[in-house]
Scaffold this motif. Structure first.
Motif, PDB file in Angstrom:
ATOM      1  N   LYS A   1     -23.637  29.016   3.584  1.00 59.77           N
ATOM      2  CA  LYS A   1     -23.926  27.930   2.741  1.00 59.77           C
ATOM      3  C   LYS A   1     -22.908  27.634   1.864  1.00 59.77           C
ATOM      4  CE  LYS A   1     -26.861  24.311   3.226  1.00 59.77           C
ATOM      5  NZ  LYS A   1     -28.441  23.956   3.486  1.00 59.77           N
ATOM      6  N   LEU A   2     -22.777  28.076   0.762  1.00 62.41           N
ATOM      7  CA  LEU A   2     -22.804  28.529  -0.527  1.00 62.41           C
ATOM      8  C   LEU A   2     -21.374  28.456  -0.282  1.00 62.41           C
ATOM      9  CD1 LEU A   2     -25.548  29.700  -2.691  1.00 62.41           C
ATOM     10  CD2 LEU A   2     -24.626  27.223  -3.156  1.00 62.41           C
ATOM     11  N   LYS A   3     -20.549  29.022   0.060  1.00 60.94           N
ATOM     12  CA  LYS A   3     -19.428  29.147   0.439  1.00 60.94           C
ATOM     13  C   LYS A   3     -18.171  27.912   1.128  1.00 60.94           C
ATOM     14  CE  LYS A   3     -19.492  33.789   1.943  1.00 60.94           C
ATOM     15  NZ  LYS A   3     -19.442  34.844   2.326  1.00 60.94           N
ATOM     16  N   THR A   4     -19.016  27.112   2.128  1.00 60.29           N
ATOM     17  CA  THR A   4     -18.197  26.157   1.860  1.00 60.29           C
ATOM     18  C   THR A   4     -17.872  24.466   1.163  1.00 60.29           C
ATOM     19  OG1 THR A   4     -20.458  25.112   3.174  1.00 60.29           O
ATOM     20  CG2 THR A   4     -20.329  26.763   4.420  1.00 60.29           C
ATOM     21  N   ARG A   5     -16.628  24.711   1.011  1.00 64.75           N
ATOM     22  CA  ARG A   5     -16.844  23.448   1.028  1.00 64.75           C
ATOM     23  C   ARG A   5     -17.645  22.112   1.147  1.00 64.75           C
ATOM     24  NH1 ARG A   5     -15.642  22.960  -3.125  1.00 64.75           N
ATOM     25  NH2 ARG A   5     -13.858  20.843  -3.350  1.00 64.75           N
ATOM     26  N   ASN A   6     -17.973  22.078   1.908  1.00 66.45           N
ATOM     27  CA  ASN A   6     -18.884  20.766   2.323  1.00 66.45           C
ATOM     28  C   ASN A   6     -20.114  21.396   1.654  1.00 66.45           C
ATOM     29  OD1 ASN A   6     -16.998  19.246   3.992  1.00 66.45           O
ATOM     30  ND2 ASN A   6     -18.344  20.112   6.110  1.00 66.45           N
ATOM     31  N   HIS A   7     -21.093  22.181   1.823  1.00 67.25           N
ATOM     32  CA  HIS A   7     -21.906  22.422   1.377  1.00 67.25           C
ATOM     33  C   HIS A   7     -21.851  22.723  -0.486  1.00 67.25           C
ATOM     34  CE1 HIS A   7     -26.364  22.757   0.692  1.00 67.25           C
ATOM     35  NE2 HIS A   7     -26.103  23.860  -0.385  1.00 67.25           N
TER      36      HIS A   7
ATOM     37  N   ALA B   1     -22.207  13.128   7.346  1.00 68.36           N
ATOM     38  CA  ALA B   1     -22.847  13.537   7.615  1.00 68.36           C
ATOM     39  C   ALA B   1     -22.892  14.733   6.666  1.00 68.36           C
ATOM     40  CB  ALA B   1     -24.120  13.787   8.292  1.00 68.36           C
ATOM     41  N   SER B   2     -22.348  15.807   7.354  1.00 64.23           N
ATOM     42  CA  SER B   2     -22.851  17.234   6.485  1.00 64.23           C
ATOM     43  C   SER B   2     -21.863  17.225   5.183  1.00 64.23           C
ATOM     44  CB  SER B   2     -21.691  17.989   7.952  1.00 64.23           C
ATOM     45  OG  SER B   2     -21.690  19.365   6.872  1.00 64.23           O
ATOM     46  N   ARG B   3     -21.070  16.152   5.065  1.00 62.70           N
ATOM     47  CA  ARG B   3     -20.176  16.461   3.972  1.00 62.70           C
ATOM     48  C   ARG B   3     -21.023  16.023   2.528  1.00 62.70           C
ATOM     49  NH1 ARG B   3     -15.471  13.027   4.441  1.00 62.70           N
ATOM     50  NH2 ARG B   3     -14.678  14.211   6.159  1.00 62.70           N
ATOM     51  N   PHE B   4     -22.103  15.466   3.000  1.00 66.51           N
ATOM     52  CA  PHE B   4     -23.224  14.719   1.638  1.00 66.51           C
ATOM     53  C   PHE B   4     -24.341  15.394   1.852  1.00 66.51           C
ATOM     54  CE2 PHE B   4     -20.049  11.013   2.020  1.00 66.51           C
ATOM     55  CZ  PHE B   4     -19.591  10.773   0.476  1.00 66.51           C
ATOM     56  N   GLY B   5     -24.694  16.579   2.963  1.00 67.72           N
ATOM     57  CA  GLY B   5     -25.678  16.619   3.003  1.00 67.72           C
ATOM     58  C   GLY B   5     -26.499  16.319   3.126  1.00 67.72           C
ATOM     59  N   ILE B   6     -26.521  14.704   4.210  1.00 66.87           N
ATOM     60  CA  ILE B   6     -27.682  14.570   4.723  1.00 66.87           C
ATOM     61  C   ILE B   6     -27.770  14.807   6.085  1.00 66.87           C
ATOM     62  CG2 ILE B   6     -27.815  12.515   2.978  1.00 66.87           C
ATOM     63  CD1 ILE B   6     -25.461  10.730   5.131  1.00 66.87           C
ATOM     64  N   SER B   7     -28.662  13.467   6.805  1.00 68.65           N
ATOM     65  CA  SER B   7     -28.951  13.784   8.680  1.00 68.65           C
ATOM     66  C   SER B   7     -27.879  12.981   9.445  1.00 68.65           C
ATOM     67  CB  SER B   7     -29.711  13.902   8.756  1.00 68.65           C
ATOM     68  OG  SER B   7     -30.205  12.803   9.091  1.00 68.65           O
ATOM     69  N   LEU B   8     -27.491  13.746  10.424  1.00 71.05           N
ATOM     70  CA  LEU B   8     -26.583  12.193  10.927  1.00 71.05           C
ATOM     71  C   LEU B   8     -27.570  10.725  11.233  1.00 71.05           C
ATOM     72  CD1 LEU B   8     -24.063  11.440  12.480  1.00 71.05           C
ATOM     73  CD2 LEU B   8     -24.956  12.726  14.590  1.00 71.05           C
ATOM     74  N   SER B   9     -28.906  11.295  12.116  1.00 71.36           N
ATOM     75  CA  SER B   9     -29.803  10.125  12.497  1.00 71.36           C
ATOM     76  C   SER B   9     -30.139   9.201  10.684  1.00 71.36           C
ATOM     77  CB  SER B   9     -30.816  10.495  12.471  1.00 71.36           C
ATOM     78  OG  SER B   9     -32.238  11.114  11.511  1.00 71.36           O
ATOM     79  N   SER B  10     -30.461   9.721   9.714  1.00 72.05           N
ATOM     80  CA  SER B  10     -30.571   8.882   7.842  1.00 72.05           C
ATOM     81  C   SER B  10     -29.462   7.985   8.303  1.00 72.05           C
ATOM     82  CB  SER B  10     -30.591  10.036   7.307  1.00 72.05           C
ATOM     83  OG  SER B  10     -29.787  10.750   6.433  1.00 72.05           O
ATOM     84  N   LEU B  11     -27.994   8.651   8.221  1.00 69.71           N
ATOM     85  CA  LEU B  11     -26.844   7.917   8.103  1.00 69.71           C
ATOM     86  C   LEU B  11     -26.172   7.078   9.115  1.00 69.71           C
ATOM     87  CD1 LEU B  11     -23.538   7.686   6.664  1.00 69.71           C
ATOM     88  CD2 LEU B  11     -22.994   9.317   8.364  1.00 69.71           C
ATOM     89  N   LYS B  12     -26.924   7.272  10.258  1.00 72.37           N
ATOM     90  CA  LYS B  12     -26.204   6.320  11.514  1.00 72.37           C
ATOM     91  C   LYS B  12     -28.072   4.661  10.783  1.00 72.37           C
ATOM     92  CE  LYS B  12     -25.427   8.325  15.336  1.00 72.37           C
ATOM     93  NZ  LYS B  12     -25.386   8.766  16.285  1.00 72.37           N
ATOM     94  N   THR B  13     -28.959   5.044  10.218  1.00 69.66           N
ATOM     95  CA  THR B  13     -29.863   3.993  10.085  1.00 69.66           C
ATOM     96  C   THR B  13     -29.539   3.077   9.102  1.00 69.66           C
ATOM     97  OG1 THR B  13     -31.726   5.931  10.812  1.00 69.66           O
ATOM     98  CG2 THR B  13     -32.541   4.174   9.338  1.00 69.66           C
ATOM     99  N   ALA B  14     -29.408   3.764   8.096  1.00 70.54           N
ATOM    100  CA  ALA B  14     -28.556   3.156   6.546  1.00 70.54           C
ATOM    101  C   ALA B  14     -27.705   2.339   6.761  1.00 70.54           C
ATOM    102  CB  ALA B  14     -28.307   4.505   5.847  1.00 70.54           C
ATOM    103  N   ASN B  15     -26.943   2.665   8.510  1.00 70.58           N
ATOM    104  CA  ASN B  15     -25.492   1.703   8.196  1.00 70.58           C
ATOM    105  C   ASN B  15     -26.030   0.740   9.974  1.00 70.58           C
ATOM    106  OD1 ASN B  15     -23.145   2.291   6.231  1.00 70.58           O
ATOM    107  ND2 ASN B  15     -24.449   4.307   7.054  1.00 70.58           N
TER     108      ASN B  15
END
Length: 426
Positions: free
Chosen positions: A334-340, A394-408
Motif C-alpha cells: 500500500k505504501l508504495k502506491t501513489r493513491n495511498h 474513493a480509493s484515492r481519498f482512502g475512503i469506502s465507496l459506500s461512504s462516498l455514495k452516501t455523502a453525495n
C-alpha cells in the motif's frame, strides 16, 4: 604481479542543492588522502592498497561539477582517482563504517564554490497580521541513506519524499499556509541540519515523515511521535529512535547555540521552551494521528514519545509520522502506491489544519481569517475529471465507496459526470 588488499566495488553520485556526494563502496577499511590541482581544476584522491576492477562503471555526472573521473595506479599499490572539475569547489572526505545497507564507504563531498552564503527564508513583505503559517516538511532519509527496505523491493526514502511533496502541494493551496520542503530530491541531509532548515525558514511546525520497518513482518500500523524528555514510552519506540538516530553517522552538525549563556540560565531557557513546544507537539500530533486512523490501522492509539534527533528543537513544535510498516507485506504494498501516499498526505494535512484553525499563531493570516469568521471549514470537495470512476475516487481519498455514495446521495442507478462536485467525507 601485485596483490591489492582492497577493491572498489561500486561508485555512486548524489546531487543536492549545494553539494555533490561521491561514494566509493570499498571491500574493507582504507586509508586515503586528497589534494587539489589547478589549471585545470582537479581533485586527486589516493586510496592506499586498493584497486578498481574494470567491471565497475562510472555514474552519470551531468548535474555535477565533475566532467570526468580518471583512474591510475600509484606506487604499484595505491589507487589514484582524478576528478576533472568544471569549476572550483571545496571538498571533504571521510570513511563510513558498515551499516545495515552498505559495507565500508569512502565519501567525498564537493561543496559548490563561488556562491553567496545561504540566507534564511524570509516571509514576503506584508502586513504583520497577514503572515503565513510555515510548515517545514522533512522527507526521512535520502540519497546515500535509503532508509528501510520495502517488502517486495523499494526504499523508504522514495515513499517519504512522495508523501512530503503531496502534503506540500495541499498546504500550498491552503490560504494562510506556506510549506517548506526540507529535502526536495534524492539526497541526504544530516539530522540536525534538517531542524536547522526549519528554523531558518521560520517554521511554526516541523513534520518528519517516515515509513517504519521491523524484524517481525507482522508488525503493522501507523504512529505519530513527539519528543520524550525522560526516555521512550515503549520498547518499540526506544528501538525506533536508536535506529533513526544512527543514520546520522553520515555526518552533520547544528542545533541551537547557548554558548553565551551560563549553565543555569541555559537550562531554564531550554526547559521553559521545551515545556511549551512539547505540549504543542503532542496536541498537533494527536490531531494528525486521529486523521490517519480514519484510513490506516494505528500501531498505537496515542502519540508516542521517543528521543528522535529531528524532534529536538526547543523552539519549534515537532512531530515524526511513521506512515506504516513498509516491512509488512500488506502495508508495504500500500505504501508504495501513489493513491495511498496521497491519502496519507491528505489526512496529515487535515490534522495540521484542524490544529492551527483551533490555535492560530498571533499575527498570522489564519488568525485574522478566524477572527473575521472566514475560515473555510466546509467538507473537502473533489471535481470529477474525465475518466474518473467512483471506486477510483474513493480509493484515492482512502475512503469506502459506500461512504462516498452516501455523502453525495448517489444511488446505484445514478451516473456521474465530468465537472460534478463531490463531497469527500471524513
Amino acid at each position: 604481479m601485485h596483490l591489492f588488499a582492497t577493491q572498489v566495488n561500486d561508485i555512486r553520485v548524489w546531487r543536492s542543492p549545494d553539494k555533490t556526494r561521491l561514494v566509493f563502496d570499498v571491500s574493507d577499511e582504507v586509508a586515503h588522502s586528497q589534494f587539489f590541482l589547478e589549471n585545470p581544476q582537479r581533485l586527486v584522491l589516493d586510496i592506499r592498497g586498493t584497486r578498481k576492477p574494470a567491471t565497475v562503471g562510472t555514474p552519470s555526472l551531468s548535474t555535477t561539477p565533475i566532467s570526468k573521473i580518471r583512474y591510475g595506479v600509484r606506487n604499484n599499490k595505491d589507487l589514484r582517482i582524478v576528478l576533472d572539475l568544471k569549476n572550483k569547489v571545496t571538498s571533504k572526505s571521510f570513511l563510513l563504517k558498515p551499516n545495515a545497507t552498505y559495507g565500508y564507504r569512502l565519501v567525498v563531498d564537493l561543496f559548490d564554490g563561488q556562491k553567496k552564503a545561504v540566507t534564511p527564508i524570509k516571509q514576503p513583505s506584508q502586513p504583520s497580521s497577514r503572515r503565513d503559517i510555515v510548515v517545514a516538511i522533512d522527507a526521512g532519509h535520502g540519497g546515500e541513506d535509503p532508509g528501510a527496505l520495502a517488502y517486495g523491493g523499494g526504499h523508504e526514502k522514495s515513499v517519504t519524499l512522495n508523501i512530503a511533496k503531496d502534503l506540500a502541494a495541499l498546504l500550498k493551496k491552503e490560504p494562510g499556509f506556506k510549506p517548506v520542503l526540507v529535502r526536495t530530491g534524492d539526497y541526504y541531509i544530516p539530522l540536525r541540519e534538517r531542524t536547522s532548515v526549519a528554523r531558518k525558514s521560520g517554521a511554526d511546525l516541523f513534520i518528519s515523515i517516515h515509513a517504519d520497518a521491523f524484524t517481525d513482518r507482522r508488525a503493522n500500523g501507523a504512529s505519530v511521535f513527539a519528543l520524550s524528555r525522560g526516555g521512550a514510552t515503549s520498547e518499540t519506540a526506544r528501538w525506533l529512535a536508536q535506529r533513526e538516530n544512527s543514520s546520522d553517522q553520515i555526518g552533520g552538525e547544528g542545533g541551537i547555540s547557548l554558548s553565551d549563556k551560563d549553565d543555569v540560565l541555559a537550562g531554564v531557557l531550554l526547559d521553559l521552551s521545551m515545556t511549551s513546544t512539547l505540549s504543542s507537539s503532542l496536541e498537533v500530533g494527536d490531531k494528525v494521528l486521529k486523521n490517519i486512523g480514519t484510513i490506516n490501522r494505528l500501531h498505537k492509539k496515542q502519540v508516542e514519545q521517543a528521543a528522535f534527533v529531528v524532534l529536538k528543537s526547543p523552539d519549534i513544535p515537532s512531530i515524526l509520522v511513521e506512515t506504516g510498516f513498509i516491512s509488512n507485506p500488506k502495508e508495504g504494498r500500500k505504501l508504495k502506491t501513489r493513491n495511498h501516499q496521497r491519502a496519507l498526505a491528505r489526512q496529515i494535512h487535515k490534522g495540521v489544519k484542524s490544529y492551527f484553525v483551533k490555535k492560530p499563531p498571533p499575527g498570522t493570516l489564519l488568525a485574522k481569517l478566524k477572527a473575521d469568521g472566514k475560515v473555510n471549514t466546509r467538507p473537502d470537495q473533489y471535481v470529477i475529471q474525465a475518466g474518473d470512476t467512483l471506486s477510483e475516487i474513493a480509493s484515492r481519498f482512502g475512503i469506502s465507496l459506500s461512504s462516498l455514495k452516501t455523502a453525495n446521495k448517489i444511488s446505484r442507478s445514478d451516473r456521474i459526470r465530468t465537472g460534478q462536485v463531490l463531497v469527500i467525507p471524513n
